[in-house]
Design a protein around this motif. Sequence first.
Motif, PDB file in Angstrom:
ATOM      1  N   LYS A  41       6.752   9.363 -44.020  1.00  0.00           N
ATOM      2  CA  LYS A  41       6.976  10.172 -42.811  1.00  0.00           C
ATOM      3  C   LYS A  41       5.693  10.335 -42.002  1.00  0.00           C
ATOM      4  N   ILE A  42       4.565   9.895 -42.579  1.00  0.00           N
ATOM      5  CA  ILE A  42       3.251  10.037 -41.960  1.00  0.00           C
ATOM      6  C   ILE A  42       2.676   8.644 -41.720  1.00  0.00           C
ATOM      7  N   LEU A  43       2.014   8.457 -40.581  1.00  0.00           N
ATOM      8  CA  LEU A  43       1.301   7.209 -40.332  1.00  0.00           C
ATOM      9  C   LEU A  43      -0.170   7.389 -40.686  1.00  0.00           C
ATOM     10  N   GLU A  44      -0.730   6.388 -41.359  1.00  0.00           N
ATOM     11  CA  GLU A  44      -2.134   6.437 -41.739  1.00  0.00           C
ATOM     12  C   GLU A  44      -2.956   5.559 -40.803  1.00  0.00           C
ATOM     13  N   ILE A  45      -4.001   6.135 -40.234  1.00  0.00           N
ATOM     14  CA  ILE A  45      -4.972   5.386 -39.446  1.00  0.00           C
ATOM     15  C   ILE A  45      -5.796   4.572 -40.440  1.00  0.00           C
ATOM     16  N   GLN A  46      -5.917   3.266 -40.198  1.00  0.00           N
ATOM     17  CA  GLN A  46      -6.549   2.398 -41.189  1.00  0.00           C
ATOM     18  C   GLN A  46      -7.449   1.355 -40.562  1.00  0.00           C
ATOM     19  N   GLY A  75       8.732   8.368 -33.576  1.00  0.00           N
ATOM     20  CA  GLY A  75       9.276   9.578 -34.181  1.00  0.00           C
ATOM     21  C   GLY A  75       8.459  10.185 -35.300  1.00  0.00           C
ATOM     22  N   PHE A  76       7.198   9.811 -35.422  1.00  0.00           N
ATOM     23  CA  PHE A  76       6.347  10.399 -36.453  1.00  0.00           C
ATOM     24  C   PHE A  76       5.725  11.688 -35.936  1.00  0.00           C
ATOM     25  N   LYS A  77       5.466  12.605 -36.834  1.00  0.00           N
ATOM     26  CA  LYS A  77       4.939  13.916 -36.464  1.00  0.00           C
ATOM     27  C   LYS A  77       3.452  14.079 -36.746  1.00  0.00           C
ATOM     28  N   SER A  78       2.864  13.155 -37.526  1.00  0.00           N
ATOM     29  CA  SER A  78       1.431  13.291 -37.800  1.00  0.00           C
ATOM     30  C   SER A  78       0.801  11.945 -38.132  1.00  0.00           C
ATOM     31  N   CYS A  79      -0.522  11.921 -37.968  1.00  0.00           N
ATOM     32  CA  CYS A  79      -1.352  10.790 -38.370  1.00  0.00           C
ATOM     33  C   CYS A  79      -2.382  11.307 -39.362  1.00  0.00           C
ATOM     34  N   TYR A  80      -2.648  10.529 -40.362  1.00  0.00           N
ATOM     35  CA  TYR A  80      -3.530  10.892 -41.460  1.00  0.00           C
ATOM     36  C   TYR A  80      -4.629   9.840 -41.583  1.00  0.00           C
ATOM     37  N   GLY A  98      -8.538  16.348 -32.409  1.00  0.00           N
ATOM     38  CA  GLY A  98      -7.527  17.243 -32.978  1.00  0.00           C
ATOM     39  C   GLY A  98      -7.206  17.055 -34.444  1.00  0.00           C
ATOM     40  N   PHE A  99      -7.921  16.194 -35.133  1.00  0.00           N
ATOM     41  CA  PHE A  99      -7.709  16.079 -36.577  1.00  0.00           C
ATOM     42  C   PHE A  99      -8.301  17.304 -37.258  1.00  0.00           C
ATOM     43  N   VAL A 100      -7.630  17.777 -38.292  1.00  0.00           N
ATOM     44  CA  VAL A 100      -8.139  18.892 -39.088  1.00  0.00           C
ATOM     45  C   VAL A 100      -8.406  18.405 -40.509  1.00  0.00           C
ATOM     46  N   HIS A 101      -9.382  19.037 -41.143  1.00  0.00           N
ATOM     47  CA  HIS A 101      -9.749  18.686 -42.511  1.00  0.00           C
ATOM     48  C   HIS A 101      -8.708  19.236 -43.477  1.00  0.00           C
ATOM     49  N   TRP A 118     -10.533  13.982 -45.971  1.00  0.00           N
ATOM     50  CA  TRP A 118      -9.126  13.725 -45.649  1.00  0.00           C
ATOM     51  C   TRP A 118      -8.778  14.545 -44.419  1.00  0.00           C
ATOM     52  N   MET A 119      -8.161  13.892 -43.439  1.00  0.00           N
ATOM     53  CA  MET A 119      -7.877  14.588 -42.168  1.00  0.00           C
ATOM     54  C   MET A 119      -6.479  14.217 -41.674  1.00  0.00           C
ATOM     55  N   GLU A 120      -5.898  15.161 -40.917  1.00  0.00           N
ATOM     56  CA  GLU A 120      -4.562  14.933 -40.356  1.00  0.00           C
ATOM     57  C   GLU A 120      -4.495  15.519 -38.947  1.00  0.00           C
ATOM     58  N   LYS A 121      -3.750  14.847 -38.111  1.00  0.00           N
ATOM     59  CA  LYS A 121      -3.494  15.338 -36.758  1.00  0.00           C
ATOM     60  C   LYS A 121      -1.992  15.433 -36.586  1.00  0.00           C
ATOM     61  N   ILE A 122      -1.531  16.606 -36.207  1.00  0.00           N
ATOM     62  CA  ILE A 122      -0.121  16.788 -35.888  1.00  0.00           C
ATOM     63  C   ILE A 122       0.086  16.279 -34.465  1.00  0.00           C
ATOM     64  N   ILE A 123       1.083  15.448 -34.309  1.00  0.00           N
ATOM     65  CA  ILE A 123       1.354  14.828 -32.997  1.00  0.00           C
ATOM     66  C   ILE A 123       2.272  15.734 -32.190  1.00  0.00           C
TER      67      ILE A 123
END
Length: 123
Positions: A41-46, A75-80, A98-101, A118-123
């Motif tokens: 359900k999450i997309l990873e920046i790679q 339709g994804f809600k966040s990027c990690y 906007g990424f948070v730790h 490890w960081m995530e941004k809610i889209i």
Amino acid sequence: PVLDHLYEVYSQNHAQYWVIEDEYGHIYGGGGLSPLQGDPKILEIQKMYFLPDVRRFGFAKKILELSFKFAQQHGFKSCYLETTKELWQAVKLYEQLGFVHLNTPKGNTGHSHVCEIWMEKII
């Protein structure tokens, strides 16, 4: 192990990779995203890397903005992402965008043990 199969990784559904090249086809860097192993359900920046000659020209920011747009369109809600403190300039950019730790890693990337950020941004 994924490094030996990057074509397959970015050929799957909900995956994309962008490349920065000049008019002669010389590659200067790139970055992509695909569904996070262990949490689709999450997309990873790679694999976001750039040659030193082109850093500070905004290519990382542009690829991240394309990634956010791609995530929204699919339709994804966040990027990690996972990174390391040695890449402090990248961490600052991620924070500005906007990424948070996070306190713990998400998914099963296979490299959480070498990446202490490890960081995530809610889209």
